[in-house]
Motif scaffolding. Structure first.
Motif, PDB file in Angstrom:
ATOM      1  N   LEU A  44      -5.905  -1.305  -2.980  1.00 42.90           N
ATOM      2  CA  LEU A  44      -5.196  -1.283  -1.692  1.00 42.90           C
ATOM      3  C   LEU A  44      -5.677  -2.416  -0.782  1.00 42.90           C
ATOM      4  O   LEU A  44      -6.852  -2.788  -0.815  1.00 42.90           O
ATOM      5  N   HIS A  45      -4.763  -2.918   0.043  1.00 41.96           N
ATOM      6  CA  HIS A  45      -5.148  -3.941   1.022  1.00 41.96           C
ATOM      7  C   HIS A  45      -5.820  -3.270   2.218  1.00 41.96           C
ATOM      8  O   HIS A  45      -5.463  -2.158   2.584  1.00 41.96           O
ATOM      9  N   VAL A  85      -8.837   6.592  -1.193  1.00 39.27           N
ATOM     10  CA  VAL A  85      -7.660   6.263  -0.385  1.00 39.27           C
ATOM     11  C   VAL A  85      -7.819   7.060   0.913  1.00 39.27           C
ATOM     12  O   VAL A  85      -7.923   8.279   0.875  1.00 39.27           O
ATOM     13  N   THR A  88      -5.577  -3.058   5.641  1.00 34.25           N
ATOM     14  CA  THR A  88      -4.564  -3.499   6.619  1.00 34.25           C
ATOM     15  C   THR A  88      -5.198  -3.868   7.965  1.00 34.25           C
ATOM     16  O   THR A  88      -4.676  -4.710   8.685  1.00 34.25           O
ATOM     17  N   ASN A 129       0.846  -1.208   0.000  1.00 25.29           N
ATOM     18  CA  ASN A 129       0.000   0.000   0.000  1.00 25.29           C
ATOM     19  C   ASN A 129       0.878   1.254   0.000  1.00 25.29           C
ATOM     20  O   ASN A 129       0.663   2.182  -0.782  1.00 25.29           O
TER      21      ASN A 129
END
Ligand code: ATP
Ligand code: MG
Ligand code: MG
Length: 371
Positions: free
Chosen positions: A154-155, A216, A157, A67
């Motif tokens: 994106l992961h 994001v 997290t 990321n």
């Protein structure tokens, strides 16, 4: 291994051929172990930030670094295109000799390195509406530069980080289990949350139906996650990108309002001291909209206030859940500490609900000027 020492293999990996490396603990971060490295040698000289990633909190450090590598690479390109200084306006990763952004040492510690950004300061608390405004500008700017980043790549997290219905379901389980025998003593607070059973779905539903775009998000929008330029006093770089994830822009906005626009501390026992300052709300909203520079959609603008209320409610739900479960998650320093925290959040929620029309008027006025 002592967490405060850096194994030689880490230095050799990121700074091969370095003849001299001065390494010391640095900054006041609470999550990772942060070191300042001053290196000189054949592979380059300079100052660097070396961090041991907290892999108890972040269980997939490689994904987290994917990321960060994606987002900082994107920022570097955008900042360069716009004539900015990518060496100062974004974090820049230093890679290992074999081109990786992360290194796992023999005892399982995960490490990464950033170039050190000189002549900046980091403030732990905003002293004024101006500081709060500056932080809003930086986080808004971050949002603008990443507006067309493919956020879905994106992961996550921390899975379900701002999934408020999931937080609500966990809370309901904690009430039913009543494992610490405290439910009867907090009936009023439980009723406050359950009265908002439908409301907790507001933002996730808008995201699921595509009304709110996936963005994001930073997810730790504190003042001390911005580097302020020593000469200009302006925020220049958003740091601490561990919790960058796909999410809602209004949640980043809302979390900043939650902690930054409150007139009282998060654990203030005297609730008469806790309210949402409209002056601070306006300062942050102005900076955020200015920074976003038109990147927010009308639906996002319409949901900013729900972002603030939702993040505050969600945080209160988490504190109350932990109180009900016997204080396993958030560290407490006195009896009923998590309950006090939950109460400040609920007081803020009520205050924002009461001030909704004033807040709407502020958003409307600023959006007309700035969007
Ligand atoms: P937190 O408790 O906010 O989660 P953390 O443990 O994740 O913090 P960071 O915020 O990444 O750690 O970094 C800790 C401190 O190191 C920052 O507050 C800042 O003072 C400093 N710092 C981090 N990166 C840089 C950099 N590239 N250049 C200069 N200083 C930096
Ligand atoms: Mg930080
Ligand atoms: Mg952090």
């Amino acid at each position: 291994m002592n967490q405060k020492t850096v194994p030689q293999e880490v230095l050799n990996t990121f700074f091969p051929g370095t003849s001299l490396a001065d390494v010391r603990s640095y900054g006041d971060g609470h999550i990772n172990d942060t070191f300042l490295v001053e290196a000189s040698g054949s592979s380059g000289s300079g100052k660097f930030i070396l961090q041991r990633i907290n892999s108890e909190i972040f269980q997939h450090p490689e994904e987290l670094m994917e990321n960060i590598q994606g987002v900082t690479g994107w920022l570097r390109k955008k900042i360069t295109e716009e004539g900015g200084d990518p060496a100062r306006e974004t974090l820049n990763l230093r890679l290992t000799a074999d081109g990786k952004p992360i290194f796992k040492d023999a005892s399982g510690g995960y490490w990464r390195v950033y170039d050190f950004i000189e002549n900046t300061s980091c403030f732990s608390q905003s002293e004024s509406a101006e500081d709060f405004y500056q932080s809003a500008l930086s986080f808004g700017h971050f949002q603008r530069l990443l507006a067309d980043y493919p956020a879905h790549t994106l992961h996550e997290t921390i899975p379900h980080f701002h999934d408020t219905p999931v937080r609500f379901a966990t809370f309901e389980k904690a009430v039913a289990a009543d494992s610490a025998g405290r439910a009867d003593s907090v009936r009023e607070e439980i009723a406050f949350v359950t009265a908002r059973r439908e409301y907790v779905h507001t933002l996730v539903d808008k995201q699921a139906s595509g009304i709110l775009p996936l963005r994001v998000t930073h997810n730790d929008t504190k003042l001390n996650n911005i580097l302020i330029d020593n000469e200009t006093g302006k925020g220049i770089c958003v740091i601490d990108l561990d919790t960058v994830m796909p999410g809602l822009s209004v949640n980043d906005f809302g979390d900043s309002i939650r902690f930054g626009a409150s007139t009282g501390a998060e654990d203030e026992p005297d609730l008469t001291k806790v309210s949402c300052s409209l002056e601070l709300f306006e300062a942050y909203t102005k900076g955020f909209l200015e920074g976003c520079g038109g990147a927010l959609t009308p639906a996002e603008l319409d949901s900013l206030i729900d972002g603030a209320i939702m993040m505050t409610l969600e945080c209160g739900i988490r504190f109350l859940t932990d109180h009900l479960e016997g204080d396993h998650y958030f560290k407490i320093h006195r009896e009923n500490h998590n309950l006090d925290r939950a109460r400040t959040q609920f007081k803020l929620v009520s205050d924002m609900e009461a001030k909704r029309s004033d807040m709407e008027a502020i958003v409307k006025k600023l959006a007309a000027e700035l969007c």
